[in-house]
Design an enzyme around this catalytic site. Structure first.
Site, short mmCIF file in Angstrom:
data_model
loop_
_atom_site.label_atom_id
_atom_site.label_comp_id
_atom_site.label_asym_id
_atom_site.label_seq_id
_atom_site.Cartn_x
_atom_site.Cartn_y
_atom_site.Cartn_z
N GLU A 56 0.81 -1.22 0.00
CA GLU A 56 0.00 0.00 0.00
C GLU A 56 0.84 1.27 0.00
O GLU A 56 0.51 2.24 -0.68
CB GLU A 56 -0.96 0.01 1.19
CG GLU A 56 -2.18 -0.84 0.98
CD GLU A 56 -3.15 -0.27 -0.05
OE1 GLU A 56 -3.13 0.96 -0.33
OE2 GLU A 56 -3.94 -1.06 -0.60
N GLU A 59 2.05 1.63 -3.56
CA GLU A 59 0.99 2.02 -4.48
C GLU A 59 0.60 3.48 -4.31
O GLU A 59 0.33 4.16 -5.30
CB GLU A 59 -0.25 1.15 -4.26
CG GLU A 59 -0.11 -0.26 -4.78
CD GLU A 59 -1.31 -1.15 -4.48
OE1 GLU A 59 -1.21 -2.35 -4.78
OE2 GLU A 59 -2.33 -0.65 -3.96
N GLU A 60 0.57 3.98 -3.08
CA GLU A 60 0.12 5.35 -2.85
C GLU A 60 1.23 6.38 -3.00
O GLU A 60 0.95 7.54 -3.32
CB GLU A 60 -0.52 5.49 -1.47
CG GLU A 60 -1.85 4.78 -1.38
CD GLU A 60 -2.60 5.09 -0.11
OE1 GLU A 60 -2.07 5.81 0.76
OE2 GLU A 60 -3.73 4.60 0.01
#
Length: 175
Positions: A56, A59-60
């Site tokens: 995460e 991805e961010e």
């Protein structure tokens, strides 16, 4: 209805005790549009906490990292975004492997490395982010062993299966 948790990732790097920075972002969602928060998101089915945290964050933010420990858990019932289930917000400590930010413009308005002491004092964040910044400052001052929950993989009672146990390290007593 997915069976998921919503992890949050406390993510920082230290250039020296007085210069600790954490990765923060502001999301496009209306609830936190102008507030700094830690990167995070939903676990995929069967995905371990540390793996979710690392994925995460990448991805961010575009920053690669490695899992260090679990710091805290927030439980909330009747959370509007939890698909009718109770929400577990799992806070992890990660170490960065890269530092260049290339954030996801479809999810985030901005993303920066911020000084942890400033984050603990700012009014431009959520109560949980402010509290976690204070927890991290305590760990920096007194040692992460005072706040970390470390992971150990142990064999399950089911043949060939394993589980992850998270706990605070303790000294081994000699008898």
């Amino acid at each position: 209805m997915p069976e998921t948790t919503t992890p949050c990732w406390l993510f920082g790097w230290e250039r020296g005790r007085a210069d600790f920075q954490v990765l923060q972002l502001t999301k496009l969602e209306w609830q936190t549009k102008n507030a700094w928060k830690f990167p995070g998101g939903l676990s995929d089915p069967g995905e371990n906490i540390g793996t979710t945290a690392v994925r995460e964050v990448f991805e961010e933010t575009g920053v690669r990292s490695e899992f260090r420990s679990l710091l805290s858990i927030r439980q909330q019932h009747n959370h509007p975004g939890a698909f009718g289930m109770s929400d577990m917000y799992i806070i992890c400590r990660l170490s960065p492997l890269t530092y260049e930010i290339n954030f996801c413009t479809q999810e985030c308005l901005r993303c920066e490395w911020l000084d942890i002491s400033e984050l603990a004092k700012t009014s431009e964040t959520t109560p949980i982010t402010s509290r976690l910044a204070s927890l991290l400052l305590h760990g920096l001052e007194h040692g992460f062993d005072k706040i970390d929950l470390n992971m150990e993989e142990l064999p399950a009672v089911y043949s060939g299966r394993f589980y992850q146990l998270y706990y605070r390290q303790f000294p081994i007593l000699k008898l």
